[in-house]
Write a protein that holds these residues in place. Structure first.
Motif, mmCIF file in Angstrom:
data_model
loop_
_atom_site.group_PDB
_atom_site.id
_atom_site.type_symbol
_atom_site.label_atom_id
_atom_site.label_comp_id
_atom_site.label_asym_id
_atom_site.label_seq_id
_atom_site.Cartn_x
_atom_site.Cartn_y
_atom_site.Cartn_z
ATOM 1 N N GLY A 238 0.825 -1.197 0.000
ATOM 2 C CA GLY A 238 0.000 0.000 0.000
ATOM 3 C C GLY A 238 0.857 1.243 0.000
ATOM 4 N N VAL A 239 0.231 2.367 0.293
ATOM 5 C CA VAL A 239 0.938 3.635 0.226
ATOM 6 C C VAL A 239 2.092 3.683 1.221
ATOM 7 C CG1 VAL A 239 -0.627 4.794 1.854
ATOM 8 C CG2 VAL A 239 0.609 6.144 0.149
ATOM 9 N N ILE A 255 -1.681 11.369 0.772
ATOM 10 C CA ILE A 255 -1.575 10.016 1.322
ATOM 11 C C ILE A 255 -2.951 9.419 1.562
ATOM 12 C CG2 ILE A 255 -0.855 8.701 3.368
ATOM 13 C CD1 ILE A 255 1.606 10.529 3.500
ATOM 14 N N ASN A 256 -3.851 10.206 2.105
ATOM 15 C CA ASN A 256 -5.203 9.712 2.369
ATOM 16 C C ASN A 256 -5.901 9.319 1.072
ATOM 17 O OD1 ASN A 256 -7.454 9.330 4.326
ATOM 18 N ND2 ASN A 256 -8.402 10.961 3.127
ATOM 19 N N THR A 258 -4.468 8.693 -1.906
ATOM 20 C CA THR A 258 -3.760 7.625 -2.601
ATOM 21 C C THR A 258 -4.101 6.271 -2.001
ATOM 22 O OG1 THR A 258 -1.949 9.130 -3.141
ATOM 23 C CG2 THR A 258 -1.488 6.786 -3.301
ATOM 24 N N ASP A 259 -4.211 6.223 -0.688
ATOM 25 C CA ASP A 259 -4.620 4.985 -0.030
ATOM 26 C C ASP A 259 -6.014 4.566 -0.498
ATOM 27 O OD1 ASP A 259 -4.368 2.927 2.232
ATOM 28 O OD2 ASP A 259 -6.192 3.994 2.822
ATOM 29 N N GLU A 263 -6.618 1.061 -2.607
ATOM 30 C CA GLU A 263 -7.494 0.051 -2.012
ATOM 31 C C GLU A 263 -8.665 -0.255 -2.942
ATOM 32 O OE1 GLU A 263 -7.215 -1.780 0.718
ATOM 33 O OE2 GLU A 263 -5.366 -0.880 1.459
ATOM 34 N N THR A 359 4.677 -0.092 -5.996
ATOM 35 C CA THR A 359 4.707 -1.093 -4.943
ATOM 36 C C THR A 359 5.095 -2.431 -5.544
ATOM 37 O OG1 THR A 359 2.388 -1.689 -5.252
ATOM 38 C CG2 THR A 359 2.856 0.099 -3.695
#
Length: 529
Positions: A238-239, A255-256, A258-259, A263, A359
């Motif tokens: 994940g991020v 970040i919020n 991108t997560d 997901e 990732t």
């Protein structure tokens, strides 16, 4: 206690041997006596560093497979004694306890064992006892003792000693004591959290959460809010595990979002084909499958071209050059993917403000830990929403049953709705979203907004009619009244997927039948607040 505390004697006992020899040589060069244990002593001695075994000080050998070696008054007395307390000094002299001025300890690799899925017995053997005890003792006595628990602080320690002629300042010892207690706290959190899971304790009496600082941010959601990013060390992709290849630092909102994007796109198995999600403010503006990543991106982008500007793009397959070239046609904040070709990276390199994250794989949508939310005076914990629905879970409740093609779009819409803020309504046609209604207080309003967005999509693309006509629609929770359902029907939807369970289900089913809709119940809802 004085500000400067000289370091004459150090105890080194580390699991991670990184930098150990260089540290040992530097301390020896400053005339500091070194005590050590087990593998640490051997590594230092093999490198030519003079070392005294702790067993020589305690007059007890290491025993029980190393479980017992430092739990002794000759060690803890040397760490805990107050140098300016006459009674403590007298006790040291009476019992021959030498002061230990520097403790360098890192703990058994419990978190690493947890990340690789070690079995119960191996996990137990990776619980450190002597290490945390020494760390806590030394940190408590930071008026005189310096405590080092992280390899990354070796350089700072040596700089401190050189600057102060072999001594450390009180401010330095204070900071290292805080780091030390945070380390033992995080370690205990990992152990207690693992054991709760191992014994099936879903709601333990006490729950501890810990993280390691990854990034201090310029600000949080807004410029007047301080923020930082902490990682929990889990192996889930994940991020937090991503590698950033270019662009400025990620912000709190980056970040919020991108997560949320990664997901969502992980819901679509790459073995079934490419999928792309475009996210804006933690909600999808468009999600699509395609014959290629480029095709999927274009379809996702077309759902809401206005909202896609400045958004986050997530892909379920490695980024290729064609897709990268298309993404750069508009301003995009972040792109995250399980890999990227060299050519794609070169294309992105011309866009300095575009962040590329890669990732090693996708997060498993069926596996997750917990979500945490703070409220006044406490925290809310829950399992991550790993709910999954397949064809066999669907219950047809209307006179008309959906076709095979409609079922594909219904399940696609359901996966997307799971990641849309409630109340959520999602229109899908031919494997792509064509309208998304999110975060409204009324499900009717979400349905109306989604239909409006579909109309805007038609205008932007020059279509002769709204793409909502002939679409499948998903609702993250049941329709409490027929109005939201009828709004979808008026927009042109031909089939519906929803959890069911309303007191007015019969009324809603009747309205669906009268509107000629096919509808299935899932028996599962996906509130996302």
């Amino acid at each position: 206690m004085t500000d400067l505390s000289p370091v004459r004697r150090a105890l080194i006992s580390v699991s991670d041997k990184t930098g150990l020899v260089d540290l040992g040589k530097a301390l020896e060069g400053m005339g500091i006596e070194i005590l050590s244990t087990g593998g640490s002593a051997k590594a230092l001695r093999d490198a030519g560093v003079a070392v005294k075994d702790v067993s020589e000080v305690t007059n007890f050998p290491e025993m029980m497979d190393g479980r017992v070696k430092t739990l002794h008054p000759m060690v803890h007395g040397g760490l805990l004694a107050l140098r300016d307390n006459d009674d403590h000094v007298a006790a040291m002299n009476e019992h021959g306890i030498g002061a230990i001025d520097l403790l360098v300890v890192n703990l058994y690799p419990f978190e690493a064992a947890l990340a690789r899925g070690a079995d119960y017995d191996e996990m137990i053997e990776n619980i450190d006892i002597g290490g945390p005890a020494m760390i806590r003792a030394a940190a408590k006595n930071h008026g005189f003792v310096t405590t080092i628990v992280d390899v990354e602080d070796y350089g700072a320690l040596l700089d401190e000693l050189k600057t102060n002629d072999g001594a450390t300042t009180y401010a330095f010892r204070q900071r290292q004591a805080q780091i030390a207690y945070a380390r033992t706290g995080a370690y205990d959190a990992a152990v207690s959290g693992w054991m709760a899971g191992a014994i099936g304790e879903a709601a333990p009496r006490r729950r501890v959460v810990a993280g390691e600082l990854k990034q201090v941010m310029r600000y949080g959601e807004n410029p007047h809010q301080d923020a930082a990013f902490y990682v929990d060390g889990s192996a889930r992709e994940g991020v937090a595990t991503a590698v950033q290849h270019q662009g400025k630092e990620l912000s709190y909102n980056n970040i919020n979002d991108t997560d949320a994007a990664f997901e969502l796109v992980a819901e679509f198995d790459p073995a079934d084909g490419p999928a792309v999600a475009v996210i804006k403010h933690a909600n999808p503006s468009g999600v699509a499958r395609g014959a290629t990543l480029l095709d999927a991106y274009k379809k996702a982008f077309d759902c809401d071209r206005t909202s896609a500007f400045g958004g986050i793009v997530a892909l379920n397959q490695p980024l290729d050059a064609d897709t990268a070239r298309e993404i750069t046609q508009i301003f995009t904040e972040v792109v995250i993917a399980p890999g990227a070709s060299d050519e794609a990276k070169e294309i992105f390199a011309a866009k300095k403000n575009l962040r590329l994250l890669t990732t090693a794989g996708l997060p498993d949508p069926l596996i997750g830990s917990q979500t945490i939310r703070q409220v006044a005076g406490g925290y809310l914990f829950q399992n991550k929403d790993n709910g999954h629905i397949g064809l066999d879970d669907l219950k047809v409740v209307t006179k008309k049953a959906p076709t095979d093609e409609q079922l594909k779009d219904l399940l696609f819409a359901w996966k997307v709705a799971k990641h849309v803020k409630s109340n959520a309504i999602v229109y899908v046609k031919d494997g792509a979203t064509v309208g998304v209604g999110a975060g409204q207080m009324s499900r009717l309003d979400s349905s109306t907004i989604a239909a409006t967005k579909a109309g805007r999509m038609a205008a932007e693309l020059g279509l002769s009619e709204s793409p909502a006509i002939g679409s499948a629609v998903a609702s993250d929770a049941f329709f409490p009244f027929p109005d939201g359902l009828l709004e979808a029907a008026a927009a042109g939807a031909t089939c519906v997927i929803q959890p069911g369970g309303s007191m007015r289900d019969d009324e809603v089913i009747k309205a669906a039948d009268e509107a000629g809709l096919a509808m299935v119940f899932t028996g599962m809802r996906h509130f996302r607040h």
